[in-house]
Motif scaffolding. Structure first.
Motif, PDB file in Angstrom:
ATOM      1  N   VAL A 183      36.574 -33.182  22.348  1.00 53.02           N
ATOM      2  CA  VAL A 183      37.905 -32.722  21.852  1.00 53.02           C
ATOM      3  C   VAL A 183      38.453 -32.832  20.284  1.00 53.02           C
ATOM      4  O   VAL A 183      38.786 -31.980  19.632  1.00 53.02           O
ATOM      5  N   ARG A 184      38.044 -34.170  19.852  1.00 55.22           N
ATOM      6  CA  ARG A 184      38.540 -34.457  18.712  1.00 55.22           C
ATOM      7  C   ARG A 184      37.468 -33.678  17.731  1.00 55.22           C
ATOM      8  O   ARG A 184      37.865 -33.414  16.683  1.00 55.22           O
ATOM      9  N   ALA A 185      36.396 -33.579  18.060  1.00 55.99           N
ATOM     10  CA  ALA A 185      35.515 -32.969  17.055  1.00 55.99           C
ATOM     11  C   ALA A 185      35.790 -31.322  17.082  1.00 55.99           C
ATOM     12  O   ALA A 185      35.920 -30.912  15.944  1.00 55.99           O
ATOM     13  N   ALA A 186      35.979 -30.791  18.212  1.00 53.47           N
ATOM     14  CA  ALA A 186      36.528 -29.415  18.141  1.00 53.47           C
ATOM     15  C   ALA A 186      37.834 -29.345  17.400  1.00 53.47           C
ATOM     16  O   ALA A 186      38.176 -28.320  16.665  1.00 53.47           O
ATOM     17  N   LEU A 187      38.790 -30.346  17.593  1.00 51.67           N
ATOM     18  CA  LEU A 187      40.167 -29.857  16.731  1.00 51.67           C
ATOM     19  C   LEU A 187      39.707 -30.058  15.211  1.00 51.67           C
ATOM     20  O   LEU A 187      40.500 -29.624  14.350  1.00 51.67           O
ATOM     21  N   HIS A 188      38.813 -30.903  14.873  1.00 52.13           N
ATOM     22  CA  HIS A 188      38.477 -31.186  13.315  1.00 52.13           C
ATOM     23  C   HIS A 188      37.768 -30.091  12.842  1.00 52.13           C
ATOM     24  O   HIS A 188      38.206 -29.487  11.469  1.00 52.13           O
ATOM     25  N   ARG A 189      37.092 -29.133  13.602  1.00 54.06           N
ATOM     26  CA  ARG A 189      36.533 -28.100  13.458  1.00 54.06           C
ATOM     27  C   ARG A 189      37.533 -26.852  13.111  1.00 54.06           C
ATOM     28  O   ARG A 189      37.578 -26.394  12.149  1.00 54.06           O
ATOM     29  N   VAL A 190      38.470 -27.086  13.960  1.00 54.57           N
ATOM     30  CA  VAL A 190      39.768 -26.008  13.749  1.00 54.57           C
ATOM     31  C   VAL A 190      40.501 -26.367  12.378  1.00 54.57           C
ATOM     32  O   VAL A 190      40.642 -25.534  11.762  1.00 54.57           O
ATOM     33  N   GLU A 191      40.625 -27.739  12.283  1.00 55.83           N
ATOM     34  CA  GLU A 191      41.531 -28.189  10.900  1.00 55.83           C
ATOM     35  C   GLU A 191      40.636 -28.038   9.626  1.00 55.83           C
ATOM     36  O   GLU A 191      41.281 -27.125   8.675  1.00 55.83           O
ATOM     37  N   THR A 192      39.239 -27.803   9.863  1.00 53.52           N
ATOM     38  CA  THR A 192      38.372 -27.513   8.619  1.00 53.52           C
ATOM     39  C   THR A 192      38.502 -26.018   8.387  1.00 53.52           C
ATOM     40  O   THR A 192      38.732 -25.538   7.314  1.00 53.52           O
ATOM     41  N   GLU A 193      38.469 -24.993   9.427  1.00 49.94           N
ATOM     42  CA  GLU A 193      38.611 -23.669   9.334  1.00 49.94           C
ATOM     43  C   GLU A 193      40.133 -23.175   8.677  1.00 49.94           C
ATOM     44  O   GLU A 193      39.950 -22.387   7.934  1.00 49.94           O
ATOM     45  N   VAL A 194      40.982 -23.822   9.152  1.00 49.38           N
ATOM     46  CA  VAL A 194      42.370 -23.781   8.471  1.00 49.38           C
ATOM     47  C   VAL A 194      42.545 -23.943   7.043  1.00 49.38           C
ATOM     48  O   VAL A 194      43.229 -23.217   6.211  1.00 49.38           O
ATOM     49  N   LEU A 195      41.737 -25.200   6.873  1.00 52.03           N
ATOM     50  CA  LEU A 195      41.831 -25.659   5.539  1.00 52.03           C
ATOM     51  C   LEU A 195      41.056 -24.533   4.514  1.00 52.03           C
ATOM     52  O   LEU A 195      41.368 -24.178   3.475  1.00 52.03           O
ATOM     53  N   LYS A 196      39.943 -24.316   5.003  1.00 55.58           N
ATOM     54  CA  LYS A 196      39.049 -23.312   4.351  1.00 55.58           C
ATOM     55  C   LYS A 196      39.630 -22.064   4.075  1.00 55.58           C
ATOM     56  O   LYS A 196      39.645 -21.456   2.977  1.00 55.58           O
TER      57      LYS A 196
END
Length: 100
Positions: free
Chosen positions: A52-65
């Motif tokens: 879950v933490r890794a999946a949230l990190h991927r979402v965070e990365t997408e929002v930042l991008k």
């Protein structure tokens, strides 16, 4: 810092992907709750929590991008020096909070 709530900041094609990912993460979290209720083995729980933490990190990365591609790039190529400075300051503050 005050959060600005404008109309449409995120790129249109980004929204459905993020909503889909967040819905899957929500399902993962509900699954973890069930695992706890079912008294599952701790390592299994920790494995799912890491996922879950890794999946949230991927979402965070997408929002930042998206923010960099859309909002920051728009400010940097625009004519408003105050907007450029504000976008840079937002990123500096964000990175400062991430380091805590």
């Amino acid at each position: 810092m005050e959060t600005i709530k404008p109309g449409n900041w995120m790129q249109t094609e980004t929204k459905p992907r993020l909503i889909n990912r967040l819905n899957r993460i929500e399902g993962q979290v509900r699954g973890i709750a069930r695992m706890i209720e079912d008294d599952r083995y701790c390592i299994d729980l920790l494995t799912q929590l890491q996922a879950v933490r890794a999946a949230l990190h991927r979402v965070e990365t997408e929002v930042l991008k998206d923010h960099l591609d859309h909002c920051v790039m728009g400010a940097m190529t625009g004519d408003d020096p105050l907007d450029r400075r504000a976008k840079a300051q937002e990123l500096i503050e964000l990175l400062g909070r991430a380091g805590r």
